[in-house]
Enzyme design. Structure first.
Site, PDB file in Angstrom:
ATOM      1  N   PRO A 107      32.166  60.976  31.620  1.00 52.14           N
ATOM      2  CA  PRO A 107      30.979  61.701  32.089  1.00 52.14           C
ATOM      3  C   PRO A 107      31.254  62.474  33.374  1.00 52.14           C
ATOM      4  O   PRO A 107      30.563  63.431  33.696  1.00 52.14           O
ATOM      5  CB  PRO A 107      29.952  60.583  32.341  1.00 52.14           C
ATOM      6  CG  PRO A 107      30.504  59.366  31.722  1.00 52.14           C
ATOM      7  CD  PRO A 107      31.966  59.536  31.567  1.00 52.14           C
ATOM      8  N   GLU A 134      32.740  50.544  31.593  1.00 51.85           N
ATOM      9  CA  GLU A 134      32.434  51.456  32.710  1.00 51.85           C
ATOM     10  C   GLU A 134      33.551  52.489  32.898  1.00 51.85           C
ATOM     11  O   GLU A 134      33.529  53.256  33.858  1.00 51.85           O
ATOM     12  CB  GLU A 134      32.263  50.636  34.003  1.00 51.85           C
ATOM     13  CG  GLU A 134      31.111  49.651  33.965  1.00 51.85           C
ATOM     14  CD  GLU A 134      29.795  50.319  33.646  1.00 51.85           C
ATOM     15  OE1 GLU A 134      29.096  49.848  32.746  1.00 51.85           O
ATOM     16  OE2 GLU A 134      29.488  51.352  34.285  1.00 51.85           O
ATOM     17  N   ARG A 176      39.225  73.447  14.456  1.00 51.11           N
ATOM     18  CA  ARG A 176      38.711  74.530  13.623  1.00 51.11           C
ATOM     19  C   ARG A 176      39.218  75.890  14.112  1.00 51.11           C
ATOM     20  O   ARG A 176      39.116  76.888  13.396  1.00 51.11           O
ATOM     21  CB  ARG A 176      37.197  74.522  13.543  1.00 51.11           C
ATOM     22  CG  ARG A 176      36.485  74.850  14.824  1.00 51.11           C
ATOM     23  CD  ARG A 176      34.998  74.632  14.685  1.00 51.11           C
ATOM     24  NE  ARG A 176      34.385  75.572  13.769  1.00 51.11           N
ATOM     25  CZ  ARG A 176      34.023  76.817  14.111  1.00 51.11           C
ATOM     26  NH1 ARG A 176      34.243  77.255  15.332  1.00 51.11           N
ATOM     27  NH2 ARG A 176      33.448  77.602  13.225  1.00 51.11           N
ATOM     28  N   ASP A 191      31.029  82.769  15.603  1.00 50.62           N
ATOM     29  CA  ASP A 191      30.434  81.572  16.190  1.00 50.62           C
ATOM     30  C   ASP A 191      29.610  81.894  17.421  1.00 50.62           C
ATOM     31  O   ASP A 191      29.935  82.813  18.176  1.00 50.62           O
ATOM     32  CB  ASP A 191      31.563  80.626  16.651  1.00 50.62           C
ATOM     33  CG  ASP A 191      32.160  79.866  15.495  1.00 50.62           C
ATOM     34  OD1 ASP A 191      31.632  79.967  14.379  1.00 50.62           O
ATOM     35  OD2 ASP A 191      33.161  79.177  15.715  1.00 50.62           O
TER      36      ASP A 191
HETATM   37  N1  LIG Z   1      33.192  62.996  27.568  1.00 51.27           N
HETATM   38  C1  LIG Z   1      32.265  62.341  27.800  1.00 51.27           C
HETATM   39  C2  LIG Z   1      31.049  61.643  28.047  1.00 51.27           C
HETATM   40  C3  LIG Z   1      30.750  60.281  28.159  1.00 51.27           C
HETATM   41  C4  LIG Z   1      31.633  59.085  28.175  1.00 51.27           C
HETATM   42  C5  LIG Z   1      33.010  59.206  28.002  1.00 51.27           C
HETATM   43  C6  LIG Z   1      33.826  58.076  28.076  1.00 51.27           C
HETATM   44  C7  LIG Z   1      33.250  56.816  28.318  1.00 51.27           C
HETATM   45  C8  LIG Z   1      33.761  55.503  28.477  1.00 51.27           C
HETATM   46  C9  LIG Z   1      32.699  54.678  28.728  1.00 51.27           C
HETATM   47  N2  LIG Z   1      31.564  55.405  28.745  1.00 51.27           N
HETATM   48  C10 LIG Z   1      31.884  56.710  28.489  1.00 51.27           C
HETATM   49  C11 LIG Z   1      31.047  57.834  28.416  1.00 51.27           C
HETATM   50  N3  LIG Z   1      29.418  60.180  28.349  1.00 51.27           N
HETATM   51  N4  LIG Z   1      28.883  61.409  28.360  1.00 51.27           N
HETATM   52  C12 LIG Z   1      29.840  62.326  28.196  1.00 51.27           C
HETATM   53  N5  LIG Z   1      29.630  63.707  28.174  1.00 51.27           N
END
Ligand SMILES: N#Cc1c(-c2ccc3cc[nH]c3c2)n[nH]c1N
Length: 265
Positions: A107, A134, A176, A191
């Site tokens: 994230p 986490e 793609r 697209d």
């Molecule tokens: N890319 C992306 C992500 C994630 C994500 C990625 C990896 C892990 C590992 C534990 N929690 C996660 C959330 N959440 N929202 C996004 N846009």
């Protein structure tokens, strides 16, 4: 292109055996390899996580399994990124001693966009590290960066439970774009967000037979055979859709003079 995916949920990627990507794998255009992170654990419980240093909720993925997994998948002590990869083989697959790009969905990563997908589609070898809990101990990316380019990527401003869904999104978006994956019928040229044909505008409405359905008609211009009029109509509809759904995109395009808004057609 070779793609390696390291995860504690390999079955999550069964969809990559279907449809266009499944066909591309069968045709040898894509070489996708799945790896269960627990293969690199050595305790009876196959432990991959532990409590966070400094306290706080949840668990963090331990560095040791990740380090061993990346060593095994990529090869420990490969050329450092500034030494570059050895040349790929003629068909674009990674040559001996090649260095992949490690993609870590998180994230807190930088935004994944169509332009970034285009750039990644030019790489011969991608390795995806799918985190859970986490996240992955931060030293894993730091250690990997000593040997290869590392990209932390986010697919959007919302929180998933792990990196697997994001990896599916990135793999599909990138794959793609590879030559031979989309047939002519599914060309990526029109697209939304693609550059060129519709100048990064959202795609407008699309129609197919029958011309009349439940009292709803296909716009007559699309049946006219006048390709110039069809192109103008489609651009107008793309501008309308973009103005309605993503006005900030239109402002950016107008400022960049790319939306052709000043055109009089
Ligand atoms: N890319 C992306 C992500 C994630 C994500 C990625 C990896 C892990 C590992 C534990 N929690 C996660 C959330 N959440 N929202 C996004 N846009």
């Amino acid at each position: 292109m070779r793609i390696d995916i390291i995860t504690i949920f390999p079955d999550y990627f069964a969809p990559l055996e279907l449809s266009l990507i499944g066909k591309a794998r069968a045709a040898g255009i894509l070489d996708i390899r799945l790896h269960d992170l627990r293969s690199w654990t050595h305790d009876r419980h196959n432990t991959v996580d532990d409590t966070p240093y400094g306290g706080g909720p949840g668990m963090v993925m331990k560095p040791e399994p990740w380090g061993e997994a990346l060593d095994a998948v990529i090869g420990a002590g490969r050329a450092t990124p500034d030494q570059g990869s050895s040349p790929d083989t003629p068909d674009g697959t990674p040559g001996p001693g090649a260095v992949p790009r490690l993609v870590v969905p998180t994230p807190s990563g930088t935004p994944f966009t169509q332009e970034r997908a285009r750039r990644l589609s030019e790489e011969p070898w991608l390795v995806f590290a799918c985190g859970r809990y986490e996240g992955i101990d931060s030293r894993v990316a730091a250690d990997a960066a000593r040997r290869m380019p590392v990209e932390e990527v986010s697919i959007g401003d919302y929180v998933l439970a792990g990196g697997e869904s994001a990896t599916l999104v990135i793999v599909e978006t990138v794959s793609r774009l590879l030559p031979g994956v989309l047939g002519n019928a599914e060309s990526a040229v029109q697209d939304s967000f693609a550059t060129g044909a519709m100048e990064n505008l959202l795609e407008g409405p699309v129609y197919t037979k029958p011309a009349h359905w439940r009292g709803l008609e296909v716009p007559p211009v699309l049946l006219s055979g006048d390709h110039g009029a069809v192109d103008r109509w489609r651009r107008h509809e793309a501008l309308r859709k973009t103005a309605r759904n993503r006005p900030e995109l239109l402002r950016a395009l107008a400022e960049a003079g790319m939306a052709g808004l000043d055109r009089r057609d």
